[in-house]
Write a protein that holds these residues in place. Structure first.
Motif, mmCIF file in Angstrom:
data_model
loop_
_atom_site.group_PDB
_atom_site.id
_atom_site.type_symbol
_atom_site.label_atom_id
_atom_site.label_comp_id
_atom_site.label_asym_id
_atom_site.label_seq_id
_atom_site.Cartn_x
_atom_site.Cartn_y
_atom_site.Cartn_z
ATOM 1 N N THR A 175 0.725 -1.235 0.093
ATOM 2 C CA THR A 175 0.114 -0.131 0.133
ATOM 3 C C THR A 175 0.868 1.079 -0.118
ATOM 4 O OG1 THR A 175 -0.180 0.197 2.406
ATOM 5 C CG2 THR A 175 -1.898 -1.235 1.235
ATOM 6 N N SER A 176 0.479 2.283 -0.423
ATOM 7 C CA SER A 176 1.190 3.464 -0.387
ATOM 8 C C SER A 176 1.570 3.832 0.958
ATOM 9 C CB SER A 176 0.363 4.778 -0.994
ATOM 10 O OG SER A 176 -0.850 4.940 -0.418
ATOM 11 N N LEU A 177 0.864 3.788 1.857
ATOM 12 C CA LEU A 177 1.259 4.082 3.342
ATOM 13 C C LEU A 177 2.302 3.266 3.692
ATOM 14 C CD1 LEU A 177 0.877 5.739 5.834
ATOM 15 C CD2 LEU A 177 -0.809 4.316 6.564
ATOM 16 N N GLN A 178 2.156 1.913 3.344
ATOM 17 C CA GLN A 178 3.372 0.855 3.717
ATOM 18 C C GLN A 178 4.422 1.240 2.978
ATOM 19 O OE1 GLN A 178 1.038 -2.788 2.543
ATOM 20 N NE2 GLN A 178 0.798 -3.231 4.804
ATOM 21 N N ALA B 79 4.531 10.762 -4.894
ATOM 22 C CA ALA B 79 4.202 10.310 -6.527
ATOM 23 C C ALA B 79 5.102 8.947 -6.808
ATOM 24 C CB ALA B 79 4.846 11.476 -7.245
ATOM 25 N N VAL B 80 4.328 7.918 -7.346
ATOM 26 C CA VAL B 80 4.815 6.753 -7.918
ATOM 27 C C VAL B 80 4.711 6.670 -9.405
ATOM 28 C CG1 VAL B 80 4.672 4.267 -7.757
ATOM 29 C CG2 VAL B 80 4.337 5.638 -5.731
ATOM 30 N N ARG B 81 5.535 6.587 -10.206
ATOM 31 C CA ARG B 81 5.686 6.519 -11.631
ATOM 32 C C ARG B 81 5.091 7.933 -11.954
ATOM 33 N NH1 ARG B 81 4.198 1.118 -10.598
ATOM 34 N NH2 ARG B 81 1.842 1.746 -10.894
ATOM 35 N N GLN B 82 5.500 9.161 -11.426
ATOM 36 C CA GLN B 82 5.124 10.600 -11.837
ATOM 37 C C GLN B 82 3.648 10.589 -11.715
ATOM 38 O OE1 GLN B 82 6.802 11.585 -15.669
ATOM 39 N NE2 GLN B 82 8.953 11.105 -14.929
ATOM 40 N N TYR C 144 0.570 11.263 -8.637
ATOM 41 C CA TYR C 144 0.373 11.656 -7.259
ATOM 42 C C TYR C 144 -0.434 10.465 -6.556
ATOM 43 C CZ TYR C 144 2.144 16.452 -8.185
ATOM 44 O OH TYR C 144 2.826 17.468 -8.621
ATOM 45 N N VAL C 145 0.140 10.246 -5.375
ATOM 46 C CA VAL C 145 -0.768 8.989 -4.581
ATOM 47 C C VAL C 145 -0.925 9.387 -3.285
ATOM 48 C CG1 VAL C 145 -0.060 6.696 -3.859
ATOM 49 C CG2 VAL C 145 0.713 7.333 -6.006
ATOM 50 N N LEU C 146 -2.094 9.409 -2.792
ATOM 51 C CA LEU C 146 -2.459 9.626 -1.491
ATOM 52 C C LEU C 146 -1.811 8.558 -0.260
ATOM 53 C CD1 LEU C 146 -6.222 10.597 -1.644
ATOM 54 C CD2 LEU C 146 -4.226 12.040 -1.410
ATOM 55 N N LEU C 147 -1.325 8.899 0.460
ATOM 56 C CA LEU C 147 -0.679 8.075 1.874
ATOM 57 C C LEU C 147 -2.202 7.186 2.321
ATOM 58 C CD1 LEU C 147 2.280 9.933 3.200
ATOM 59 C CD2 LEU C 147 2.071 8.253 1.280
ATOM 60 N N GLY C 148 -2.371 6.020 2.111
ATOM 61 C CA GLY C 148 -3.321 5.182 2.637
ATOM 62 C C GLY C 148 -3.360 3.964 2.183
ATOM 63 N N ILE D 167 9.438 11.806 -3.436
ATOM 64 C CA ILE D 167 9.032 12.491 -2.118
ATOM 65 C C ILE D 167 9.141 13.975 -2.383
ATOM 66 C CG2 ILE D 167 9.400 12.623 0.467
ATOM 67 C CD1 ILE D 167 8.771 9.725 -1.038
ATOM 68 N N ILE D 168 8.004 14.750 -2.412
ATOM 69 C CA ILE D 168 7.867 16.136 -2.725
ATOM 70 C C ILE D 168 7.239 16.865 -1.368
ATOM 71 C CG2 ILE D 168 7.286 17.994 -4.206
ATOM 72 C CD1 ILE D 168 6.918 15.355 -6.350
ATOM 73 N N PRO D 169 8.144 17.529 -0.778
ATOM 74 C CA PRO D 169 7.402 18.291 0.208
ATOM 75 C C PRO D 169 6.829 19.418 -0.502
ATOM 76 C CG PRO D 169 9.904 17.945 0.856
ATOM 77 C CD PRO D 169 9.440 17.489 -0.600
ATOM 78 N N PRO D 170 5.957 20.281 0.317
ATOM 79 C CA PRO D 170 5.165 21.512 -0.100
ATOM 80 C C PRO D 170 6.297 22.452 -0.392
ATOM 81 C CG PRO D 170 4.788 21.087 2.379
ATOM 82 C CD PRO D 170 5.462 19.951 1.826
ATOM 83 N N ILE D 171 6.203 23.374 -1.347
ATOM 84 C CA ILE D 171 7.423 24.502 -1.568
ATOM 85 C C ILE D 171 6.769 25.602 -1.595
ATOM 86 C CG2 ILE D 171 8.793 25.226 -3.426
ATOM 87 C CD1 ILE D 171 8.902 22.298 -4.422
#
Length: 110
Positions: free
Chosen positions: A55-58, A80-83, A85-89, A103-107
């Motif tokens: 899972t994205s969270l795992q 993001a996975v393969r460009q 966006y993915v929600l953590l869950g 892994i992209i923090p807010p800018i």
């Protein structure tokens, strides 16, 4: 795209060992760190061995095991996975060898 400053390999390929039974269920993915995540991880890119079905969270938790300081930005990060966006869950990801995870923090800025 930012060029990586340092590259680190982890997992069986990095150690030069032969594949083990459980490794067929894992694959090597490229993890790209940007902005604050690169500062916290101490690098911009690395290859990690992770389960193929996760899972994205795992997946996030697997990355945080390697870089515990990333837990500081857990609620602010864009994943993001393969460009894509993915929600953590609990969204199931089926990863392929060589997939990119960003892994992209807010800018901030104007």
């Amino acid at each position: 795209r930012l060029s990586p400053r340092r590259r680190r390999r982890r997992g069986p390929a990095a150690e030069g060992s032969s594949p083990r039974d459980g490794d067929s269920m894992r694959c090597q993915v490229s993890v790209l760190y940007f902005a604050r995540s690169a500062e916290l991880a101490g690098l911009r890119c690395e290859t990690l061995s992770v389960p193929r079905e996760i899972t994205s969270l795992q997946l996030w938790e697997e990355i945080v095991k390697v870089h515990p300081r990333l837990a500081l930005i857990r609620d602010q990060v864009v994943f993001a996975v393969r460009q894509e966006y993915v929600l953590l869950g609990d969204q199931l990801l089926v990863l392929q060898p060589g997939d990119e995870v960003a892994i992209i923090p807010p800018i901030s800025g104007g």
